[in-house]
Design an enzyme around this catalytic site. Structure first.
Site, PDB file in Angstrom:
ATOM      1  N   ASP A   1      23.732 -56.749  39.677  1.00 12.14           N
ATOM      2  CA  ASP A   1      24.810 -57.334  40.484  1.00 12.14           C
ATOM      3  C   ASP A   1      24.938 -56.623  41.834  1.00 12.14           C
ATOM      4  OD1 ASP A   1      26.766 -59.139  41.178  1.00 12.14           O
ATOM      5  OD2 ASP A   1      28.356 -58.185  40.018  1.00 12.14           O
TER       6      ASP A   1
ATOM      7  N   HIS B   1      22.440 -60.272  44.315  1.00 13.25           N
ATOM      8  CA  HIS B   1      22.828 -61.031  45.509  1.00 13.25           C
ATOM      9  C   HIS B   1      21.950 -60.563  46.658  1.00 13.25           C
ATOM     10  CE1 HIS B   1      26.554 -62.562  43.643  1.00 13.25           C
ATOM     11  NE2 HIS B   1      26.455 -61.432  42.955  1.00 13.25           N
TER      12      HIS B   1
ATOM     13  N   HIS C   1      27.281 -59.246  33.869  1.00 12.66           N
ATOM     14  CA  HIS C   1      28.020 -58.044  34.269  1.00 12.66           C
ATOM     15  C   HIS C   1      29.253 -57.796  33.388  1.00 12.66           C
ATOM     16  CE1 HIS C   1      30.137 -61.150  36.459  1.00 12.66           C
ATOM     17  NE2 HIS C   1      29.305 -61.198  37.442  1.00 12.66           N
TER      18      HIS C   1
ATOM     19  N   LYS D   1      24.284 -71.204  37.504  1.00  9.64           N
ATOM     20  CA  LYS D   1      25.358 -70.205  37.510  1.00  9.64           C
ATOM     21  C   LYS D   1      26.722 -70.872  37.457  1.00  9.64           C
ATOM     22  CE  LYS D   1      27.585 -66.362  38.383  1.00  9.64           C
ATOM     23  NZ  LYS D   1      27.277 -64.974  38.568  1.00  9.64           N
TER      24      LYS D   1
HETATM   25  O1  DOR Z   1      31.700 -57.835  43.062  1.00 11.54           O
HETATM   26  C1  DOR Z   1      31.166 -58.919  43.155  1.00 11.54           C
HETATM   27  N1  DOR Z   1      30.544 -59.302  44.278  1.00 11.54           N
HETATM   28  N2  DOR Z   1      31.232 -59.746  42.114  1.00 11.54           N
HETATM   29  C2  DOR Z   1      30.797 -61.013  42.197  1.00 11.54           C
HETATM   30  O2  DOR Z   1      30.911 -61.716  41.242  1.00 11.54           O
HETATM   31  C3  DOR Z   1      30.279 -61.546  43.480  1.00 11.54           C
HETATM   32  C4  DOR Z   1      29.759 -60.483  44.321  1.00 11.54           C
HETATM   33  C5  DOR Z   1      29.498 -60.907  45.749  1.00 11.54           C
HETATM   34  O3  DOR Z   1      28.859 -61.952  45.947  1.00 11.54           O
HETATM   35  O4  DOR Z   1      29.884 -60.182  46.655  1.00 11.54           O
HETATM   36 ZN    ZN Z   2      27.197 -61.117  41.056  1.00 11.90          ZN
END
Ligand code: DOR
Ligand code: ZN
Length: 345
Positions: free
Chosen positions: A248, A16, A175, A100
């Site tokens: 992730d 991200h 993940h 996704k």
């Molecule tokens: O912990 C997470 N944060 N899992 C996710 O699937 C999304 C991500 C986020 O975008 O903050």
């Molecule tokens: Zn993620």
């Protein structure tokens, strides 16, 4: 004793990078260690068109120093009403690398996600036809399913039927956090793979809950009990090409994490490779590190491996309590700890 490790430059198959000021602050951490990254589309609003993905890719490149050798691989956020032809157009134009699937409501900015996989059947059939990868957040969202069971239930209720119905679709179960997921992926055909984060290799759910609530150990899917962590460590270090690196890394401001309703996400980008390598060393599997980090992902995606090399040295890295991200203080994974390897570029 091994004192340096040199491998092909790795890629991050799930990250991200956010947008605006946060993007400015975090992008270079990922670009420092990785050649390419699959960039998640869960912005507000989500990335659902070729134009939006292309503009986002430009913003990512603009957030990096001039000449940075980093390639963001863009993804399309699937919604119930997405036109399959938009997905085809983006893939054929080289803008979308993958799409996704967020079950609606599963995690951060997933409200426009898919309410029922049957609704995106047309998109998935086009993806199977053109060889485009589906990245899956594998958790059911039904209120009556315990949060620690949501991944295992997803396998039974969604993934198994999906793979039976569209057997040629390439699926990355992202993940993964459970022994159930490891076993499912191992037994599935070669077009089903999984990414594993550093945090799920290092921590179990005690890290979140023992001695106080630890918001910086909270992400989704949540860390599970110890037997699952051990299964993930075996999978990551096994040498099986179905398992590869996806951090992730999911930054949130400190105040958004340390809150009565703290956001899910662990910011692991600054020391991701040091973190993974500590696991491979402890598992006496250093020789499997390059496959996991640099070879299995490109092979699955049908992309070339990176030509350049990177080196990690066996000397301590002290992970700071906070790192600066464009003026915002973010708490990194392993904050305040020492890792036994240092990324030397
Ligand atoms: O912990 C997470 N944060 N899992 C996710 O699937 C999304 C991500 C986020 O975008 O903050
Ligand atoms: Zn993620």
């Amino acid at each position: 004793m091994t004192t340096t490790i040199t491998i092909r430059r790795p890629d991050d198959w799930h990250v991200h990078l956010r947008d605006d000021a946060m993007l400015q602050g975090v992008a270079s951490y990922t670009a420092r260690q990785f050649a390419r990254a699959i960039v998640m589309p869960n912005l507000t609003p989500p990335i659902t068109t070729v134009e939006a993905a292309s503009a986002y890719r430009d913003r990512i490149m603009a957030a990096l120093p001039d000449g940075a050798a980093f390639e963001p691989l863009m993804t399309c956020y699937l919604t119930d009403n997405l036109d399959p032809e938009e997905v085809r157009r983006g893939f054929e134009a080289g803008v979308f690398t993958a799409a996704k699937l967020y079950p609606a409501g599963a995690t951060t900015n997933s409200d426009s996600g898919v309410t029922d996989v049957a609704k995106i059947r047309g998109v998935l059939e086009v993806m199977a036809e053109i060889g485009m990868v589906l990245c899956v957040h594998g958790e059911v969202t039904a209120a009556d399913i315990d949060i620690f069971d949501r991944e295992a239930v997803f396998i039974e209720q969604v993934l198994k039927p999906l793979i039976a119905e569209i057997p040629s679709l390439k699926v990355v179960f992202e993940h993964i956090t459970t022994q159930d997921a490891v076993r499912f992926v191992e037994a599935a055909p070669a077009n089903v793979a999984a990414t594993i984060t550093p945090q799920h290799l290092h921590i179990n759910r005690n890290a979140m809950l023992v001695g106080g609530m630890r918001p910086h150990a909270y992400c989704l899917p949540v860390a599970k009990r110890e037997l699952h962590r051990l299964a993930l460590r075996r999978a990551a270090t096994s040498g099986l090409p179905k398992f590869f690196l996806g951090t992730d890394s999911a930054p949130h401001t400190r105040s958004a994490k340390e809150s009565a309703c703290g956001c899910a996400g662990i910011f692991n980008a600054p020391f991701a490779l040091e973190s993974y390598l500590a696991v491979f060393e402890a598992e006496e599997a250093l020789e499997q590190f390059e496959g996991f980090a640099s070879l299995h992902g490109p092979a699955f995606y049908g992309l070339p491996v990176n030509e350049e090399a990177i080196t990690l040295e066996k000397r301590d890295t002290g992970v700071p309590e906070t790192v600066d991200a464009g003026g915002e203080q973010l708490v990194p994974f392993h904050a305040g700890q020492t890792l036994g390897w240092t990324f030397a570029g």
